[in-house]
Motif scaffolding. Structure first.
Motif, PDB file in Angstrom:
ATOM      1  N   LEU A   1       0.549  -1.291   0.032  1.00 14.74           N
ATOM      2  CA  LEU A   1      -0.101   0.098   0.138  1.00 14.74           C
ATOM      3  C   LEU A   1       0.829   1.310   0.046  1.00 14.74           C
ATOM      4  O   LEU A   1       0.339   2.414  -0.703  1.00 14.74           O
ATOM      5  CB  LEU A   1      -1.196  -0.175   1.146  1.00 14.74           C
ATOM      6  CG  LEU A   1      -2.009  -0.890   1.257  1.00 14.74           C
ATOM      7  CD1 LEU A   1      -2.749  -0.918   2.364  1.00 14.74           C
ATOM      8  CD2 LEU A   1      -2.996  -0.864   0.119  1.00 14.74           C
TER       9      LEU A   1
ATOM     10  N   LEU B   1       1.293   2.701  -3.616  1.00 13.15           N
ATOM     11  CA  LEU B   1       0.207   3.401  -4.187  1.00 13.15           C
ATOM     12  C   LEU B   1      -0.515   4.262  -3.373  1.00 13.15           C
ATOM     13  O   LEU B   1      -1.149   4.783  -2.561  1.00 13.15           O
ATOM     14  CB  LEU B   1      -1.183   2.224  -3.746  1.00 13.15           C
ATOM     15  CG  LEU B   1      -0.779   0.694  -4.345  1.00 13.15           C
ATOM     16  CD1 LEU B   1      -1.990  -0.240  -4.097  1.00 13.15           C
ATOM     17  CD2 LEU B   1      -0.351   0.629  -5.871  1.00 13.15           C
TER      18      LEU B   1
ATOM     19  N   ALA C   1      -4.018   4.746  -2.794  1.00 12.86           N
ATOM     20  CA  ALA C   1      -4.369   4.184  -1.482  1.00 12.86           C
ATOM     21  C   ALA C   1      -3.986   5.344  -0.231  1.00 12.86           C
ATOM     22  O   ALA C   1      -4.728   5.222   0.758  1.00 12.86           O
ATOM     23  CB  ALA C   1      -3.547   2.941  -1.197  1.00 12.86           C
TER      24      ALA C   1
END
Length: 392
Positions: A44, A47, A50
């Motif tokens: 994560l 990203l 995210a």
């Protein structure tokens, strides 16, 4: 969003985690679940979408509760304790620095966790990397909502951690702490002091200026240092050198200190006096409690969560009594078994202004801090209503 709607939403989120997600997570052992969580955080972090979503969820779930504590002003009074976002272990500094140079994410969660939960204490970091203890090192005790670990201060070392965060300093959260630990197994106080000061310098030289630093004087989950470092003279030298390092650079970054539970009353008294004398802004009470591990009575591991709560509450009570008795300018930050609004209220009633949590993430989910604050608000509202009705 109104406070009532937000409270209802958080209750629903908490219920969903406990009835749907937690049973799935708990099908795996605590060790396997922890390993999977670290892999997820690593993914994560890479990203941006995210992170943006996590930040949006944070704004929706957390209410504004800015406080002054430990020499600074924080946006919220619940802080994720050190131990989750601290990085991979390495055999030596050369390997750790090579990993940084290769662009590897050696500190899973550095980006996504603060975006979601707010203030986080990174670490603990020792001067040199540590691989930590092998085998199963994480357990949980569902009956008491407790956790236990003997991770062994696994971390990439202060140099590599500083390099890693320094290269990403434009993306670091607005509020975060850096936790630096005394290297287990190092007995000479002058060598301990040198390593701590070098560790601080690595972060500052890399342009990493945390909101606060924490000196971890209690590491009960390491085999080579089960008792921690809390002798008065050594503590005074370490804290004094740490603060001198910050003042030499004209930096107003406060120093907090994390201590062990279960100390004698006289030890707590001496520590509070010492902290006040050298300029420590806050004491975190407490780290985990050393007890036999779940797998081997001959091996010590640090207990957190519900089983730690009585000892942490007692430590906070003793420290605050000293603070009030002598007027010490040292805040006390609660840590240990802070799992819900009721446990947080017991700490607050003693006089603390803020708390740290970790086991609550396991048992209450990623929105644990927001849920605890919501429960606290509901508890206080119900109590005030009963008081008014009893006086009517």
């Amino acid at each position: 969003m109104s406070a009532k709607v937000k409270s209802a939403l958080l209750r629903a989120i908490g219920a969903a985690y406990q009835s749907l997600i937690r049973p799935l997570v708990f099908r795996a052992s605590a060790q396997n679940a922890h390993d999977k969580a670290i892999r997820l955080l690593r993914a994560l972090d890479g990203l941006p979408l995210a992170t943006a979503l996590a930040a949006a969820l944070h704004r929706l779930s957390f209410s504004d509760a800015a406080i002054k504590v430990g020499g600074l002003r924080l946006s919220q009074r619940l802080i994720l304790a050190a131990g989750l976002v601290k990085g991979d272990g390495f055999a030596d500094e050369e390997d750790a620095l090579l990993a940084v140079n290769q662009g590897r994410n050696i500190m899973p969660g550095w980006r996504i966790v603060p975006a979601l939960v707010g203030p986080v204490e990174f670490g603990s970091f020792t001067r040199f990397p540590r691989l930590g203890n092998p085998g199963t090192v994480v357990w949980r005790q569902e009956a008491t909502q407790s956790t236990q670990n003997r991770v062994g201060l696994r971390n990439p070392g202060a140099h590599a951690a500083a390099r890693f965060l320094g290269e990403r300093r434009s993306q670091l959260p607005k509020e975060f702490g850096i936790n630096i630990a005394v290297s287990p197994g190092v007995e000479d106080i002058n060598e301990q002091t040198r390593q701590v000061v070098e560790s601080v310098a690595f972060f500052l030289n890399a342009g990493v200026q945390p909101t606060w630093f924490t000196l971890n004087l209690s590491c009960p989950n390491t085999e080579d240092d089960p008792q921690g470092h809390q002798l008065e003279a050594e503590t005074s030298q370490l804290c004094g050198a740490f603060i001198d390092c910050l003042r030499a650079r004209e930096l107003e970054i406060p120093l907090w200190v994390k201590i062990s539970p279960g100390l004698a009353i006289e030890q707590y008294r001496r520590l509070m006096r010492l902290f006040d004398e050298v300029g420590v802004e806050a004491v975190i009470a407490t780290n985990t409690l050393a007890q036999p591990s779940a797998d081997d009575d001959a091996v010590q591991a640090g207990v957190g969560g519900g089983d730690l709560f009585p000892a942490a509450l007692d430590a906070v009570r003793q420290l605050l009594a000293e603070k009030q008795r002598h007027g010490y300018a040292v805040d006390v930050i609660a840590c240990g078994g802070l799992l819900d609004g009721a446990s947080f209220r017991q700490f607050l009633d003693l006089g603390v202004e803020a708390g740290q949590y970790w086991s609550a993430l396991v048992y209450r989910g990623p929105f644990a801090a927001a849920i605890i604050e919501s429960e606290l608000a509901e508890h206080d509202y119900e109590y005030e209503t009963v008081q008014r009705e009893s006086l009517a």
